[in-house]
Design a protein around this motif. Structure first.
Motif, mmCIF file in Angstrom:
data_model
loop_
_atom_site.group_PDB
_atom_site.id
_atom_site.type_symbol
_atom_site.label_atom_id
_atom_site.label_comp_id
_atom_site.label_asym_id
_atom_site.label_seq_id
_atom_site.Cartn_x
_atom_site.Cartn_y
_atom_site.Cartn_z
ATOM 1 N N PRO A 141 -10.253 -6.437 2.842
ATOM 2 C CA PRO A 141 -9.991 -5.381 1.455
ATOM 3 C C PRO A 141 -11.386 -5.022 0.945
ATOM 4 O O PRO A 141 -11.044 -3.736 0.394
ATOM 5 N N LEU A 142 -12.426 -5.807 0.896
ATOM 6 C CA LEU A 142 -13.613 -5.139 0.370
ATOM 7 C C LEU A 142 -14.197 -3.831 1.031
ATOM 8 O O LEU A 142 -14.712 -3.113 0.667
ATOM 9 N N ALA A 143 -14.035 -4.326 2.424
ATOM 10 C CA ALA A 143 -14.698 -3.309 3.445
ATOM 11 C C ALA A 143 -13.756 -1.922 3.013
ATOM 12 O O ALA A 143 -14.256 -0.831 3.193
ATOM 13 N N LEU A 144 -12.456 -2.015 2.790
ATOM 14 C CA LEU A 144 -11.560 -0.859 2.608
ATOM 15 C C LEU A 144 -11.800 -0.159 1.536
ATOM 16 O O LEU A 144 -11.902 1.132 1.256
ATOM 17 N N VAL A 145 -12.135 -1.048 0.357
ATOM 18 C CA VAL A 145 -12.516 -0.366 -1.030
ATOM 19 C C VAL A 145 -13.897 0.355 -1.015
ATOM 20 O O VAL A 145 -13.926 1.356 -1.602
ATOM 21 N N THR A 146 -14.834 -0.347 -0.366
ATOM 22 C CA THR A 146 -16.230 0.484 -0.072
ATOM 23 C C THR A 146 -16.356 1.437 0.800
ATOM 24 O O THR A 146 -16.944 2.501 0.582
ATOM 25 N N HIS A 147 -15.332 1.479 1.804
ATOM 26 C CA HIS A 147 -15.637 2.486 2.974
ATOM 27 C C HIS A 147 -14.536 3.702 2.692
ATOM 28 O O HIS A 147 -14.928 4.775 3.303
ATOM 29 N N ASN A 148 -13.496 3.430 2.621
ATOM 30 C CA ASN A 148 -12.314 4.350 2.768
ATOM 31 C C ASN A 148 -12.449 5.532 1.952
ATOM 32 O O ASN A 148 -12.048 6.534 2.229
ATOM 33 N N PRO A 149 -12.972 5.334 0.723
ATOM 34 C CA PRO A 149 -12.955 6.302 -0.319
ATOM 35 C C PRO A 149 -13.773 7.614 0.313
ATOM 36 O O PRO A 149 -14.194 8.728 -0.189
ATOM 37 N N VAL A 150 -14.642 7.292 1.364
ATOM 38 C CA VAL A 150 -15.699 8.510 2.152
ATOM 39 C C VAL A 150 -14.634 9.642 2.347
ATOM 40 O O VAL A 150 -15.045 10.773 2.427
ATOM 41 N N TYR A 207 -6.444 12.487 1.769
ATOM 42 C CA TYR A 207 -7.205 11.185 1.358
ATOM 43 C C TYR A 207 -6.061 10.061 1.766
ATOM 44 O O TYR A 207 -6.374 8.916 2.458
ATOM 45 N N PHE A 208 -4.852 10.186 1.388
ATOM 46 C CA PHE A 208 -3.821 9.056 1.746
ATOM 47 C C PHE A 208 -3.399 8.801 3.257
ATOM 48 O O PHE A 208 -3.532 7.821 3.593
ATOM 49 N N PRO A 209 -3.378 9.941 3.822
ATOM 50 C CA PRO A 209 -3.098 9.741 5.411
ATOM 51 C C PRO A 209 -4.194 8.946 5.878
ATOM 52 O O PRO A 209 -3.730 7.994 6.791
ATOM 53 N N ALA A 210 -5.560 9.386 5.618
ATOM 54 C CA ALA A 210 -6.475 8.221 6.124
ATOM 55 C C ALA A 210 -6.301 6.979 5.643
ATOM 56 O O ALA A 210 -6.414 6.040 6.466
ATOM 57 N N LEU A 211 -5.910 6.770 4.652
ATOM 58 C CA LEU A 211 -5.667 5.365 3.993
ATOM 59 C C LEU A 211 -4.749 4.700 4.625
ATOM 60 O O LEU A 211 -4.796 3.419 4.888
ATOM 61 N N ILE A 212 -3.637 5.343 4.642
ATOM 62 C CA ILE A 212 -2.550 5.077 5.157
ATOM 63 C C ILE A 212 -2.499 4.288 6.809
ATOM 64 O O ILE A 212 -2.234 3.377 7.188
ATOM 65 N N TRP A 213 -3.177 5.448 7.488
ATOM 66 C CA TRP A 213 -3.317 5.025 9.043
ATOM 67 C C TRP A 213 -4.660 3.697 9.012
ATOM 68 O O TRP A 213 -4.250 2.950 9.819
ATOM 69 N N GLU A 214 -5.455 3.725 8.269
ATOM 70 C CA GLU A 214 -6.448 2.628 8.410
ATOM 71 C C GLU A 214 -5.823 1.290 7.927
ATOM 72 O O GLU A 214 -6.096 0.485 8.561
ATOM 73 N N ILE A 215 -4.933 1.228 7.078
ATOM 74 C CA ILE A 215 -4.060 -0.090 6.772
ATOM 75 C C ILE A 215 -3.082 -0.375 7.895
ATOM 76 O O ILE A 215 -3.046 -1.468 8.590
ATOM 77 N N LYS A 223 -2.467 -10.437 8.964
ATOM 78 C CA LYS A 223 -2.705 -11.607 9.185
ATOM 79 C C LYS A 223 -3.315 -12.477 7.618
ATOM 80 O O LYS A 223 -2.916 -13.550 7.267
ATOM 81 N N LEU A 224 -3.679 -11.574 6.832
ATOM 82 C CA LEU A 224 -4.125 -11.806 5.605
ATOM 83 C C LEU A 224 -2.998 -11.850 4.310
ATOM 84 O O LEU A 224 -2.873 -12.856 3.725
ATOM 85 N N PHE A 225 -2.062 -10.862 4.543
ATOM 86 C CA PHE A 225 -1.061 -10.780 3.427
ATOM 87 C C PHE A 225 0.362 -11.058 3.949
ATOM 88 O O PHE A 225 1.282 -10.935 3.190
ATOM 89 N N GLY A 226 0.506 -11.134 5.271
ATOM 90 C CA GLY A 226 1.814 -10.741 5.935
ATOM 91 C C GLY A 226 2.307 -9.668 6.265
ATOM 92 O O GLY A 226 1.847 -8.736 5.417
ATOM 93 N N TYR A 227 2.970 -9.349 7.196
ATOM 94 C CA TYR A 227 3.229 -8.048 7.797
ATOM 95 C C TYR A 227 4.147 -7.407 6.735
ATOM 96 O O TYR A 227 4.324 -6.158 6.590
ATOM 97 N N LYS A 228 5.188 -8.080 6.180
ATOM 98 C CA LYS A 228 5.937 -7.423 5.197
ATOM 99 C C LYS A 228 5.273 -7.043 4.008
ATOM 100 O O LYS A 228 5.594 -5.819 3.597
#
Length: 299
Positions: A143-152, A185-193, A211-216
């Motif tokens: 999650p921290l990697a997502l928050v710091t990297h995805n805004p690019v 931005y949203f499509p990139a974020l959606i794909w990354e997750i 694995k961290l939060f459950g697939y649902k």
């Protein structure tokens, strides 16, 4: 070295398709912004080509930086890739990316009007490549990697918006520019997750959101992001082509059904495959809206 680089590009970053992608990203944001501002008198010049090349080169730089950052992990999990397999050497990529950055900087300093935004984009990219000097914390936290990297991706969109607003003397702080900044931005974020959501039986030692939060829970979060994403598209497309609203609605309805179906049975398909199809249809529709409007006007 050139032969080794050709292996890398073929497997990790096909040059021609990615050049086309960089051009599409730049021109999609460029024209959607202008058309929503009511600007139909365009003056396309070398700066637009430089901007498109900058998007291409920046994404390539990020691709190479990721390969360096994940080198040890890739040696364990993806040993067949060009760099960890030894078919491409680190020095090859270091020399190439240095030349690429120098060329991109020179082109931007000569032809672009938004040099400060360009510098901000590349400084942010460099900070990403060194984990913002917090590798021991960020690398261990998805999650921290997502928050710091995805805004690019958002910053890259702002680079395009800043150029367009400066060139056409447009006031940048409007709802329109805000929506355009988020439309890619949203499509990139959606794909990354989504690419890190797996069925329980498909999990490995590779860290995923499922694995961290459950697939649902992970899938439900992506579904919410998708609905927010389509809202930004509706607001932008409504002014240009109302027929396209129907296409976007059908597409998001299909994607919503796929998300719900995956949450019921995650073994039937990989959710990222459906997300990619949804994104292709969505972005193709946005591009067609621009093309149709430029040819025949509002429908």
């Amino acid at each position: 070295m050139l032969k080794r680089l050709s292996i890398y590009f073929k497997e990790m970053y096909p040059i021609v398709p990615r050049l086309i992608l960089g051009t599409i990203i730049f021109l999609e944001i460029y024209f959607i912004l202008l058309l929503n501002y009511g600007i139909t008198d365009f003056s396309i010049g070398i700066a637009e080509f430089v901007g498109s090349f900058t998007i291409f080169s920046f994404l390539l730089m990020l691709r190479i930086a990721d390969d360096f950052k994940d080198y040890e992990t890739d040696k364990r999990l993806f040993p067949e890739r060009p760099l960890p397999s030894g078919r491409v050497h680190k020095i090859d990529l270091k020399i190439f990316v240095t030349i690429l950055i120098i060329v991109t900087c020179i082109l931007n300093f000569i032809f672009m009007n938004n040099i400060w935004f360009f510098l901000f984009l590349y400084v942010y990219g460099w900070l990403m490549s060194v984990w913002f000097f917090k590798k021991h914390k960020i690398q261990k936290s998805l999650p921290l990697a997502l928050v710091t990297h995805n805004p690019v991706q958002l910053i890259m969109n702002i680079y395009i918006i800043s150029f367009t607003c400066i060139k056409y003397n447009l006031y940048p702080f409007t709802l329109t520019s805000f929506l355009v900044a988020f439309t890619l931005y949203f499509p990139a974020l959606i794909w990354e997750i989504s690419r890190k959501i797996r069925a329980p039986k498909d999990e490995t030692e590779y860290t995923t959101y499922s694995k961290l939060f459950g697939y649902k829970k992970s899938t439900r979060f992506v579904l919410i992001l998708t609905l927010v994403d389509i809202l930004t598209n509706f607001l932008l497309v409504y002014r240009l082509n109302r027929i396209a609203i129907g296409v976007l609605f059908i597409n998001v309805a299909w994607m919503t059904w796929k998300f719900i179906s995956f949450m019921k049975d995650p073994t039937q398909y990989k959710i990222v495959d459906k997300v990619e199809r949804y994104t292709y249809i969505q972005e193709s529709t946005m591009i067609l809206v621009v093309v149709v409007y430029l040819i025949v006007g509002y429908i």
